[in-house]
Design an enzyme around this catalytic site. Sequence first.
Site, PDB file in Angstrom:
ATOM      1  N   ASP A 159       0.849  -1.192   0.000  1.00 29.83           N
ATOM      2  CA  ASP A 159       0.000   0.000   0.000  1.00 29.83           C
ATOM      3  C   ASP A 159       0.889   1.248   0.000  1.00 29.83           C
ATOM      4  OD1 ASP A 159      -2.261   1.740   0.213  1.00 29.83           O
ATOM      5  OD2 ASP A 159      -3.372   0.182   1.275  1.00 29.83           O
ATOM      6  N   ASP A 160       0.331   2.418   0.297  1.00 30.27           N
ATOM      7  CA  ASP A 160       1.108   3.654   0.189  1.00 30.27           C
ATOM      8  C   ASP A 160       2.441   3.551   0.955  1.00 30.27           C
ATOM      9  OD1 ASP A 160      -1.114   4.564  -1.151  1.00 30.27           O
ATOM     10  OD2 ASP A 160      -1.816   5.849   0.484  1.00 30.27           O
TER      11      ASP A 160
END
Length: 440
Positions: free
Chosen positions: A245-246
Amino acid sequence: MHNHVLQILVLCLSAAISADGETCSGIVPMRHRAENISITDFGGVGDGETVNTAAFAAAIKKIEQLRSEGGTVLYIPPGVYLTERFNLTSKMTLFLAKDAVIKATQDTLDWPLADPLPSYGRGRERPGGRYMSFILGDGVHDIIITGENGTIDGQGGVWWNMWRRRTLRYTRPHLIEFMHSSQVIISNVILKNSPFWNIHPVYCSYFVAQYVTILAPADSPNTDGIDPDSSSNVCIEDSYISTGDDLIAIKSGWDEYGIAYGRPSSNITIRRVKGSSPYAGIAVGSETSGGVEHVLAEHINLFNMGVGIHIKTKVGRGGFIRNITVSDVHIKNARRGIKISGDVGDHPDDRFNPNAIPVVEGITMKNIRGEKIRQPGLIKGIKNAPFTSICLYDVNLNGSIAEITTWECSDVEGSSVKVSPWPCSELISRQGTGSCSIQT
Ligand SMILES: *[C@@H]1O[C@H](CO)[C@@H](O)[C@H](O)[C@H]1NC(C)=O
Ligand SMILES: *[C@@H]1O[C@H](CO)[C@@H](O)[C@H](O)[C@H]1NC(C)=O
Ligand SMILES: *[C@@H]1O[C@H](CO)[C@@H](O)[C@H](O)[C@H]1NC(C)=O
Ligand SMILES: *[C@@H]1O[C@H](CO)[C@@H](O)[C@H](O)[C@H]1NC(C)=O
Ligand SMILES: *[C@@H]1O[C@H](CO)[C@@H](O)[C@H](O)[C@H]1NC(C)=O
Ligand SMILES: *[C@@H]1O[C@H](CO)[C@@H](O)[C@H](O)[C@H]1NC(C)=O
């Protein structure tokens, strides 16, 4: 991943990260500790099988009793130390020797619960409380997690599978979390396979992460790298992050709960970070209800990305995102180079305020280079509440596999200078450099 592969990776990384420029040093003083105790003095066994929960609890209790003025090192020698979750205390250094591994047990049934964060009102992924973070510092100061690139392994697989099978009862634990804490340094350590976000400083100030390597598979759900949340004076540098994810996402609470708590994230510096993710490299949001301001991210090197830089919010969030500068970014192979959007994310419940319109203003992106970028950028503001003073300066995202070669924009005002491919008409100012002249 085998250890020797990791070592090679670590060597390549240190070569890839340039050493020039400013550093985070000085923001949090580096301490020389007066005392040094080893986990083995408290019955710790690094055989990969013994559960060392009692040894960690006893060692940390000892540090509290010592109350040493200069603080105490808790030394973790080479070996694999399996343990249940534990809390850190003030004035300590958790030092992982080369080839030391602190490994989380996978006992999801007996994992203790914590109250929801006040600025979120509930767990991020499930209503109610949340599983307590694997390593937690709550209301502490002067803490260092460091060593010779030893590993903290969250063994997140069981948690990812519960998420995939929708059998999670509460929100998954973070690998490392600091709450209401100050003067924290995390450096020279490898984090892998976090159940959820890797490093979560929330309601913190004076927080440094440097020379950190964070690894999780690209398909592991929500394994964000570092998420500064309602925190100020945070500095992240010289790190490699490759997760599902980020890589870095700056947040400040969720809708009506974040608005009520009202604690912004401010003065966040990010530099010389390299990595890869199917989501974003540098993100702000989407939970920004306490506001995010004064952010500088520079010398960022991204490859095989979903989105290079993503600023995201939504109606109902309220708050503000302002004075954000992202510069000297290289992106190789991404779905999208830049995305600034006013319609991303979900709500905690249906009590959010539909009139809580976030303000997005003063966003500068300069010296951004991309290759193999499918779409250069998408900027989608909020109807009747446009994003303003957006400046694109010297941005080249022309990509060789350009499938959508054009920018897409709506409800945005600002300007652009030296942008290729040609940006959207909303950002072509008639008076020269417009908002770019104030900000560059
Ligand atoms: C702490 O003690 C361990 C042995 O228990 C030693 O190997 C290590 O070098 C010491 N660290 C410091 C900072 O003194
Ligand atoms: C760890 O800290 C949390 C939050 O302060 C607290 O609720 C919990 O009881 C502590 N756990 C232990 C084992 O001390
Ligand atoms: C740990 O790894 C980082 C990242 O590769 C590297 O820059 C740093 O020098 C290493 N630290 C030690 C003490 O080996
Ligand atoms: C903001 O952070 C930088 C570095 O991260 C620090 O040097 C500076 O003192 C901080 N500014 C304020 C106003 O706290
Ligand atoms: C914008 O943020 C930077 C830190 O990134 C800070 O140095 C600067 O003073 C801020 N500008 C304004 C106008 O507040
Ligand atoms: C695309 O970008 C590259 C690298 O910056 C540059 O060399 C090339 O001339 C650009 N192509 C076009 C068509 O603008």
